[in-house]
Design an enzyme around this catalytic site. Sequence first.
Site, PDB file in Angstrom:
ATOM      1  N   SER A  53      32.077  33.468  43.104  1.00  0.00           N
ATOM      2  CA  SER A  53      32.450  33.134  44.485  1.00  0.00           C
ATOM      3  C   SER A  53      31.293  33.433  45.420  1.00  0.00           C
ATOM      4  O   SER A  53      30.503  34.356  45.179  1.00  0.00           O
ATOM      5  CB  SER A  53      33.667  33.961  44.914  1.00  0.00           C
ATOM      6  OG  SER A  53      33.944  33.769  46.299  1.00  0.00           O
ATOM      7  N   TYR A  76      38.498  41.498  45.477  1.00  0.00           N
ATOM      8  CA  TYR A  76      38.071  40.157  45.086  1.00  0.00           C
ATOM      9  C   TYR A  76      36.549  40.035  45.149  1.00  0.00           C
ATOM     10  O   TYR A  76      35.906  39.599  44.188  1.00  0.00           O
ATOM     11  CB  TYR A  76      38.724  39.113  45.991  1.00  0.00           C
ATOM     12  CG  TYR A  76      38.307  37.694  45.685  1.00  0.00           C
ATOM     13  CD1 TYR A  76      38.880  37.002  44.628  1.00  0.00           C
ATOM     14  CD2 TYR A  76      37.345  37.052  46.459  1.00  0.00           C
ATOM     15  CE1 TYR A  76      38.499  35.695  44.342  1.00  0.00           C
ATOM     16  CE2 TYR A  76      36.962  35.752  46.185  1.00  0.00           C
ATOM     17  CZ  TYR A  76      37.545  35.076  45.123  1.00  0.00           C
ATOM     18  OH  TYR A  76      37.165  33.786  44.838  1.00  0.00           O
TER      19      TYR A  76
END
Length: 267
Positions: free
Chosen positions: A156, A170
Amino acid sequence: MADNHFTPHAALFDLTGKRALVTGGTRGIGLMIARGLLQAGARVVISSRDAGACAQARSHLSGFGDVEAFPADLSAPDGCHRLADLVTADSDRLDVLVNNAGAMWREPLETFPAEAWDTVLDLNLKAPFRLVQALLPALRAAATPDDPARVVNVGSIAAIHVAAAPNYSYAASKAGLHQLTRVLARELGPQHVTVNAVAPGPFPSQMMATTLATLGDAIAAKAPLRRLGHDDDMAGVAVFLACRAGAYLTGAVIPVDGGIATTASGT
């Protein structure tokens, strides 16, 4: 001087005869990647915790090629090993492993719970490692020096720049996955297995739905390319990493974000 390794242009992006596994392949980025691999000629296995989602995605993707779907909970070691056994039940070879299954948890710092760390790291960081362990014999069996087996980890841009949302576990898990990609690339390169990562920016997906519903236009306006990601953008980079055109690339983290993270002037 003649090039003994010259490949015709059409064959550079051809995955005919290849077999791929895409975890979390029933929706969002995983579905985009699975579709791209199928269109390039690969036979694809997708997985998800939800059996209903598996059946629905398989029905949708079957129009693009040969696809199977297996329900699997990858947050625990048993789930990873069970999926590996299912994938290799009728073949001891796997050409492409795409580690896409993931979870996100947004909550302010003051109330961010221990569960948010365990849930997210188990799926985002531990599961890709476990699947590489379990499927390494099958990847080795498919690999050659000129046409390695491929591992593609979905990271990401939250691991490249600091996002505004409170995604502590995350962002940390994806940064760990980027570094794990490099570590595995160094170790598995001599075994003819490449390991790369893609770092998606804003793409339409269930995980991003709430953010894009409220901030999608603003995010697109700040991107150098002035738009959000499209399905083909993700499918294309996945095919590149899986095909002959990407055979000499390993240990890379490729941002697919319209320039949002790579050109950011601040956080």
